[in-house]
Scaffold this active site. Structure first.
Site, PDB file in Angstrom:
ATOM      1  N   CYS A  90      -4.300 -14.725  -0.714  1.00  0.00           N
ATOM      2  CA  CYS A  90      -4.666 -16.148  -0.847  1.00  0.00           C
ATOM      3  C   CYS A  90      -4.856 -16.803   0.517  1.00  0.00           C
ATOM      4  O   CYS A  90      -5.822 -17.532   0.733  1.00  0.00           O
ATOM      5  CB  CYS A  90      -3.646 -16.896  -1.691  1.00  0.00           C
ATOM      6  SG  CYS A  90      -2.032 -17.170  -0.930  1.00  0.00           S
TER       7      CYS A  90
ATOM      8  N   TYR B 281       0.364 -13.271  -0.294  1.00  0.00           N
ATOM      9  CA  TYR B 281      -0.065 -14.188   0.766  1.00  0.00           C
ATOM     10  C   TYR B 281      -1.155 -13.601   1.659  1.00  0.00           C
ATOM     11  O   TYR B 281      -1.922 -14.348   2.275  1.00  0.00           O
ATOM     12  CB  TYR B 281       1.154 -14.623   1.598  1.00  0.00           C
ATOM     13  CG  TYR B 281       1.897 -15.791   0.976  1.00  0.00           C
ATOM     14  CD1 TYR B 281       2.421 -15.701  -0.305  1.00  0.00           C
ATOM     15  CD2 TYR B 281       2.070 -16.986   1.668  1.00  0.00           C
ATOM     16  CE1 TYR B 281       3.087 -16.766  -0.882  1.00  0.00           C
ATOM     17  CE2 TYR B 281       2.741 -18.052   1.101  1.00  0.00           C
ATOM     18  CZ  TYR B 281       3.247 -17.948  -0.164  1.00  0.00           C
ATOM     19  OH  TYR B 281       3.899 -19.013  -0.734  1.00  0.00           O
TER      20      TYR B 281
ATOM     21  N   THR C  13       5.491 -24.953  -7.901  1.00  0.00           N
ATOM     22  CA  THR C  13       4.039 -24.936  -7.702  1.00  0.00           C
ATOM     23  C   THR C  13       3.315 -25.015  -9.046  1.00  0.00           C
ATOM     24  O   THR C  13       3.535 -24.191  -9.928  1.00  0.00           O
ATOM     25  CB  THR C  13       3.627 -23.640  -6.974  1.00  0.00           C
ATOM     26  OG1 THR C  13       4.243 -23.627  -5.691  1.00  0.00           O
ATOM     27  CG2 THR C  13       2.121 -23.544  -6.814  1.00  0.00           C
TER      28      THR C  13
ATOM     29  N   HIS D 122       5.277 -11.513  -4.884  1.00  0.00           N
ATOM     30  CA  HIS D 122       4.699 -12.767  -4.395  1.00  0.00           C
ATOM     31  C   HIS D 122       4.456 -12.732  -2.886  1.00  0.00           C
ATOM     32  O   HIS D 122       3.512 -13.344  -2.397  1.00  0.00           O
ATOM     33  CB  HIS D 122       5.585 -13.952  -4.785  1.00  0.00           C
ATOM     34  CG  HIS D 122       4.813 -15.236  -4.876  1.00  0.00           C
ATOM     35  ND1 HIS D 122       3.842 -15.459  -5.824  1.00  0.00           N
ATOM     36  CD2 HIS D 122       4.830 -16.346  -4.105  1.00  0.00           C
ATOM     37  CE1 HIS D 122       3.304 -16.649  -5.648  1.00  0.00           C
ATOM     38  NE2 HIS D 122       3.878 -17.209  -4.599  1.00  0.00           N
TER      39      HIS D 122
ATOM     40  N   CYS E 138      -4.251 -23.419  -2.345  1.00  0.00           N
ATOM     41  CA  CYS E 138      -3.393 -22.688  -3.290  1.00  0.00           C
ATOM     42  C   CYS E 138      -3.842 -22.985  -4.715  1.00  0.00           C
ATOM     43  O   CYS E 138      -3.976 -24.142  -5.094  1.00  0.00           O
ATOM     44  CB  CYS E 138      -1.941 -23.117  -3.089  1.00  0.00           C
ATOM     45  SG  CYS E 138      -0.848 -22.635  -4.440  1.00  0.00           S
TER      46      CYS E 138
ATOM     47  N   GLU F 177       3.155 -29.247  -5.463  1.00  0.00           N
ATOM     48  CA  GLU F 177       4.551 -28.926  -5.775  1.00  0.00           C
ATOM     49  C   GLU F 177       5.321 -30.161  -6.271  1.00  0.00           C
ATOM     50  O   GLU F 177       5.066 -31.283  -5.844  1.00  0.00           O
ATOM     51  CB  GLU F 177       5.258 -28.333  -4.549  1.00  0.00           C
ATOM     52  CG  GLU F 177       4.967 -26.859  -4.317  1.00  0.00           C
ATOM     53  CD  GLU F 177       3.583 -26.557  -3.785  1.00  0.00           C
ATOM     54  OE1 GLU F 177       2.897 -27.506  -3.333  1.00  0.00           O
ATOM     55  OE2 GLU F 177       3.174 -25.381  -3.808  1.00  0.00           O
TER      56      GLU F 177
ATOM     57  N   CYS G  57      -0.301 -17.851  -9.417  1.00  0.00           N
ATOM     58  CA  CYS G  57       0.329 -16.565  -9.048  1.00  0.00           C
ATOM     59  C   CYS G  57       1.838 -16.570  -9.268  1.00  0.00           C
ATOM     60  O   CYS G  57       2.426 -15.507  -9.508  1.00  0.00           O
ATOM     61  CB  CYS G  57       0.038 -16.219  -7.601  1.00  0.00           C
ATOM     62  SG  CYS G  57      -1.478 -16.893  -6.967  1.00  0.00           S
TER      63      CYS G  57
ATOM     64  N   GLU H 165       4.245 -24.637   3.963  1.00  0.00           N
ATOM     65  CA  GLU H 165       4.089 -23.782   2.775  1.00  0.00           C
ATOM     66  C   GLU H 165       3.957 -22.312   3.194  1.00  0.00           C
ATOM     67  O   GLU H 165       4.538 -21.421   2.583  1.00  0.00           O
ATOM     68  CB  GLU H 165       2.870 -24.251   1.972  1.00  0.00           C
ATOM     69  CG  GLU H 165       2.864 -23.781   0.525  1.00  0.00           C
ATOM     70  CD  GLU H 165       2.387 -22.352   0.402  1.00  0.00           C
ATOM     71  OE1 GLU H 165       2.866 -21.651  -0.503  1.00  0.00           O
ATOM     72  OE2 GLU H 165       1.540 -21.918   1.208  1.00  0.00           O
TER      73      GLU H 165
HETATM   74 FE1  SF4 Z   1      -0.421 -20.388  -4.051  1.00  0.00          FE
HETATM   75 FE2  SF4 Z   1      -0.851 -18.173  -2.640  1.00  0.00          FE
HETATM   76 FE3  SF4 Z   1       1.490 -18.498  -3.963  1.00  0.00          FE
HETATM   77 FE4  SF4 Z   1      -0.822 -18.061  -5.256  1.00  0.00          FE
HETATM   78  S1  SF4 Z   1       0.240 -16.651  -3.860  1.00  0.00           S
HETATM   79  S2  SF4 Z   1       0.734 -19.569  -5.784  1.00  0.00           S
HETATM   80  S3  SF4 Z   1      -2.289 -19.177  -4.019  1.00  0.00           S
HETATM   81  S4  SF4 Z   1       0.710 -19.724  -2.213  1.00  0.00           S
END
Ligand code: SF4
Length: 501
Positions: A300, A297, A191, A293, A100, A258, A104, A444
């Site tokens: 990422c 996923y 995060t 958001h 991560c 985190e 984002c 996560e």
């Molecule tokens: Fe982390 Fe993925 Fe969330 Fe970006 S979208 S903060 S890489 S978990």
């Protein structure tokens, strides 16, 4: 061009006085702490890649405010193309770091605040949007690392914010002043906050009348007076303090570093307050943020899984199982699951639509579906990786055993497999797989951007079940046959109103 270099990012963090506790102890400077450094390295990659001509199109964008080229992590989505490029950026960064990269949350919080400040102004005649645009211009100009802070501790889950025994279980305004507000409370699972420049604080839930004190959105420097970070533990985190191949993902974090961030009566000046008491708009703010958001996923985690699939494929070569058809099929299953979620993320972006403020939102149904699939596919991909890599993931000795002359010959001999590979490759890749499929990574994937049930609630609300029933009724009872075609009448239409229910 307002694009920080990785070193400028690190130096700017160093110059801050971030109050952080790691392992229960106050840290002198987060930049120097070995538990935080991997997360800083990860964010530094986001800065580095923006300077790489090969990735300019994906990693940067043109600001609609200044017309300058800026980091995509500070950009307001201006088109469907921006939404798609964001997902591509996430996959790229996931491939480069295997973890991560944290920025984002701040990006989606920026976009949510941009959209909602516009809508609040239209509804209430306030001037939040112009105020927010001033802040946005500052973030873009300075290329800031921004952490979004949404998740309140929530206390007793069956009670609303205003019903809690302890009113601080949701971040709230404890004092209104002529020049700003004072906020108190905490946000969890924050995060990247511990290595960020700014925290964008948003409400974590919809609110009702009487809960105006909780309707607060504002920006706070990460080193503002009263802001305290308490770093979370991760699976195998003390491995980062070691040397050798037991570390796993050697240069980068496991997840997003985190922390709990406490707001111990923090003063926020008026120019950094973007919502103050407008309860009617909190649900939209939360929903906008979560929808963007959740789509992320597929990008990422797609990039992270590319690295895991690569490590697993290499492990099969090290073990000498790579030509086995069943092994190949399991790799295909990993790829299939990974590409399915990526396709959904791209799809949710491709079907994006314009919001009243002119920025672009992803398709909510597909975005929630992405995240729902992630709660399963990340586990399944990890399960298949464990399956193919073998039980030694859980039983291999530490790397020091391979250095101790008393036992090194034995462990090298009995952990050896395909002689084309040094035994330490097996250990190193095994540790990577162990590390990146550990409890922290899985949890996560399960709970990041909202727990699975949150997506299911959204999916049901968007599914238009009544429309689907109408479709079924029309197909089964429909009389719109093409005239002249010899279609049999399979069932008579009911005489009552059933066909409309
Ligand atoms: Fe982390 Fe993925 Fe969330 Fe970006 S979208 S903060 S890489 S978990």
């Amino acid at each position: 061009m307002p694009l920080k270099t990785p070193l400028e990012y690190v130096e700017s963090l160093k110059a801050m006085k971030i109050r952080a506790y790691v392992g229960g102890e106050l840290v002198d400077n987060v930049v120097d702490h070995p538990s935080v450094a991997p997360h800083i390295n990860t964010v530094a990659k986001t800065y580095e890649l923006a300077h790489d001509p090969r990735h300019l199109d994906v990693m940067t964008a043109v600001s609609h405010l200044s017309g300058e080229r800026i980091h995509r992590y500070t950009h307001i989505f201006q088109s469907v193309d921006d939404l798609v490029k964001k997902i591509q950026m996430l996959r790229l960064l996931g491939q480069v770091t295997g973890t991560c990269f944290q920025r984002c949350v701040g990006l989606d919080a920026l976009n949510a605040m941009y959209a909602v400040s516009f809508e609040v102004d239209a509804d209430k005649g306030t001037d939040y949007h112009a105020r927010f645009n001033d802040y946005l211009a500052y973030v873009q100009r300075e290329d800031l690392m921004l952490a979004g802070a949404m998740t309140d501790p929530k206390g007793h889950r069956a009670k609303k914010p205003s019903e809690q025994d302890d009113p601080d279980q949701f971040v709230r305004v404890v004092e209104q002043r002529p020049d700003g507000v004072v906020i108190r409370g905490a946000k969890l699972h924050n995060t990247g906050g511990i290595n960020s420049h700014e925290i964008l604080v948003l409400p974590g839930t919809g609110l009702v009348a009487g809960e105006e004190q909780y309707a607060i959105a504002c920006a706070v420097p990460a080193d503002a007076e009263g802001v305290v970070f308490i770093f979370g533990r991760q699976s195998n985190d003390t491995r980062k303090l070691e040397e050798g191949c037991d570390i796993g993902n050697t240069r980068f974090g496991v997840v997003g570093g985190e922390a709990m961030v406490v707001f111990d009566d923090v003063f926020v000046p008026t120019e950094r307050v973007f919502l103050n008491g407008e309860i009617e708009h909190c649900a939209t703010l939360v929903n906008y943020f979560a929808t963007w958001h959740r789509a992320n996923y597929g990008g990422c985690k797609g990039g992270n899984a590319d690295v895991l699939i690569g490590a697993t494929a290499k492990m099969t070569r090290i073990l000498g199982t790579d030509r086995n058809a069943i092994v190949k099929d399991k790799l295909v299953e990993m790829i299939h699951r990974n590409e399915t979620t990526y396709a959904s993320a791209i799809g949710s972006s491709a079907l994006g639509y314009e919001l009243p403020c002119g920025s672009f939102m992803v398709d909510p149904m597909l975005a929630n579906t992405v995240k729902q699939n992630i709660t399963r596919n990340v586990y399944e991909i990890g399960r298949l990786s464990h399956d193919l890599a073998g039980g030694f993931l859980a039983t291999m000795p530490d790397s020091k055993s391979f250095e101790n002359p008393d036992i090194a010959d034995w462990v090298r001999k009995y952990y050896g497999a395909n002689p084309e590979y040094d035994v330490m490759e097996r250990i190193r890749f095994g540790r990577y797989i162990e590390n990146m499929t550990s409890v922290t990574t899985m949890v996560e994937a399960m709970h990041g951007a909202g727990s699975p049930q949150a997506q299911r609630i959204s999916m049901l609300s968007q599914a238009a079940i009544e429309d689907k029933i109408r479709l079924a009724n029309e197909v089964i009872y429909g009389t719109d046959d093409v005239p002249g075609l010899p279609l049999p009448l399979t069932s008579p239409a009911p005489t009552n109103d059933d066909k409309t229910k």
